[in-house]
Design a protein around this motif. Structure first.
Motif, PDB file in Angstrom:
ATOM      1  N   CYS A   1      10.450   7.180  14.359  1.00 15.33           N
ATOM      2  CA  CYS A   1       9.996   6.814  13.118  1.00 15.33           C
ATOM      3  C   CYS A   1       9.286   8.280  12.362  1.00 15.33           C
ATOM      4  CB  CYS A   1       8.777   5.861  13.245  1.00 15.33           C
ATOM      5  SG  CYS A   1       7.367   6.065  14.058  1.00 15.33           S
ATOM      6  N   GLY A   2       9.115   8.092  10.988  1.00 17.06           N
ATOM      7  CA  GLY A   2       8.802   9.285  10.413  1.00 17.06           C
ATOM      8  C   GLY A   2       7.179   9.018   9.831  1.00 17.06           C
TER       9      GLY A   2
ATOM     10  N   GLU B   1       9.603   3.868   4.547  1.00 16.33           N
ATOM     11  CA  GLU B   1       9.003   2.469   4.643  1.00 16.33           C
ATOM     12  C   GLU B   1       9.931   1.327   4.223  1.00 16.33           C
ATOM     13  OE1 GLU B   1       6.189  -0.523   4.926  1.00 16.33           O
ATOM     14  OE2 GLU B   1       6.146   1.495   5.626  1.00 16.33           O
ATOM     15  N   SER B   2      11.004   1.538   3.459  1.00 11.34           N
ATOM     16  CA  SER B   2      11.994   0.582   2.981  1.00 11.34           C
ATOM     17  C   SER B   2      12.988   0.268   4.083  1.00 11.34           C
ATOM     18  CB  SER B   2      12.754   1.007   1.803  1.00 11.34           C
ATOM     19  OG  SER B   2      13.489   2.225   2.150  1.00 11.34           O
TER      20      SER B   2
ATOM     21  N   CYS C   1       5.676   5.174   9.982  1.00 12.46           N
ATOM     22  CA  CYS C   1       4.546   4.956  10.745  1.00 12.46           C
ATOM     23  C   CYS C   1       3.683   5.840  10.350  1.00 12.46           C
ATOM     24  CB  CYS C   1       5.067   5.008  12.359  1.00 12.46           C
ATOM     25  SG  CYS C   1       6.310   4.347  12.863  1.00 12.46           S
ATOM     26  N   GLU C   2       2.852   5.542   9.726  1.00 15.42           N
ATOM     27  CA  GLU C   2       1.725   6.367   9.336  1.00 15.42           C
ATOM     28  C   GLU C   2       0.812   6.639  10.264  1.00 15.42           C
ATOM     29  OE1 GLU C   2      -1.472   6.901   5.524  1.00 15.42           O
ATOM     30  OE2 GLU C   2      -0.571   4.883   5.975  1.00 15.42           O
TER      31      GLU C   2
ATOM     32  N   GLY D   1       0.776  -1.222  -0.099  1.00 17.08           N
ATOM     33  CA  GLY D   1       0.035  -0.057   0.034  1.00 17.08           C
ATOM     34  C   GLY D   1       0.779   1.040  -0.036  1.00 17.08           C
ATOM     35  N   VAL D   2       1.908   1.157   0.788  1.00 21.63           N
ATOM     36  CA  VAL D   2       2.731   2.508   0.855  1.00 21.63           C
ATOM     37  C   VAL D   2       3.369   2.778  -0.486  1.00 21.63           C
ATOM     38  CG1 VAL D   2       4.599   3.572   2.045  1.00 21.63           C
ATOM     39  CG2 VAL D   2       3.020   2.398   3.355  1.00 21.63           C
ATOM     40  N   ASP D   3       3.876   1.707  -1.155  1.00 23.27           N
ATOM     41  CA  ASP D   3       4.746   1.710  -2.244  1.00 23.27           C
ATOM     42  C   ASP D   3       3.797   2.500  -3.461  1.00 23.27           C
ATOM     43  OD1 ASP D   3       6.995   0.727  -1.051  1.00 23.27           O
ATOM     44  OD2 ASP D   3       6.331  -1.198  -1.594  1.00 23.27           O
TER      45      ASP D   3
END
Length: 201
Positions: free
Chosen positions: A200-201, A186-187, A192-193, A83-85
């Motif tokens: 974490c970003g 994410e990679s 951390c959404e 999903g993030v990608d």
């Protein structure tokens, strides 16, 4: 406290093993198919009657947002791990669609020069009808609270147009950079959404 932690761990284990119900996949797939077919129909109608390219090329860019969002949402629903990608593609296109929408509005008004001329005329007219939703009688755009205490109202005219144009370009750049940062973080496993943590970003 230990019991609460144990309960939270069990809940996380159940959520991780949760698989998407078949009915949700089917219903969302049907909605994606409907949105894709309607978007393709609308795009084909615009392209077959391509008589005003200055407006229609930007309108096509806006209409393409529907299938891109539909496909991205469906893929994220079916396979949340990527999903993030896929979000980077969606966010990048969202920035482009915002640009297209802004350019479409300017094209509908007859180009940049005519838009600025229109804003200058409307800004200096004594009409009681507000040009914008929160415009005052003096044809200024008032800022919402709390910015109204920090910034003076913006006069409607060339400066207002340039500020809006600059804001649109700035949004496009920042949105694209944030999407790229999300993929990079994410990679490395530190994205951390929706969470605000130092690690974490």
């Amino acid at each position: 406290m230990a019991m609460a932690m144990e309960l939270a761990d069990k809940l996380l284990l159940v959520l991780r093993s949760y698989s998407l119900p078949v009915w949700a996949t089917i219903i969302s797939g049907l909605f994606v198919a409907v949105s894709l077919s309607l978007s393709i129909y609308l795009l084909l109608n615009h392209l077959s009657a391509y008589k005003n390219p200055e407006e229609q090329k930007f309108l096509v860019g806006v209409v393409l947002m529907v299938p891109i969002y539909a496909i991205e949402s469906y893929i994220s629903l079916v396979n949340p791990t990527i999903g993030v990608d896929i979000e980077i593609l969606r966010d990048g296109y969202e920035a482009f669609a915002m640009y297209c929408f802004g350019r479409y509005l300017v094209a509908c008004l007859g180009g940049e020069d005519r838009t600025i001329e229109f804003l200058k005329k409307e800004g200096s007219s004594g009409s009681d009808a507000p040009l914008l939703g929160n415009a005052s009688e003096e044809r200024h755009v008032n800022h919402p609270f709390p910015m109204n205490y920090m910034l003076n109202p913006w006069p409607v005219g060339e400066w207002f147009y340039l500020v809006v144009k600059f804001g649109l370009v700035q949004y496009m750049i920042i949105k694209t950079i944030c999407a790229l940062l999300a993929v990079i973080l994410e990679s490395f496993g530190v994205y951390c959404e929706g969470e605000f943590k130092w690690n974490c970003g």
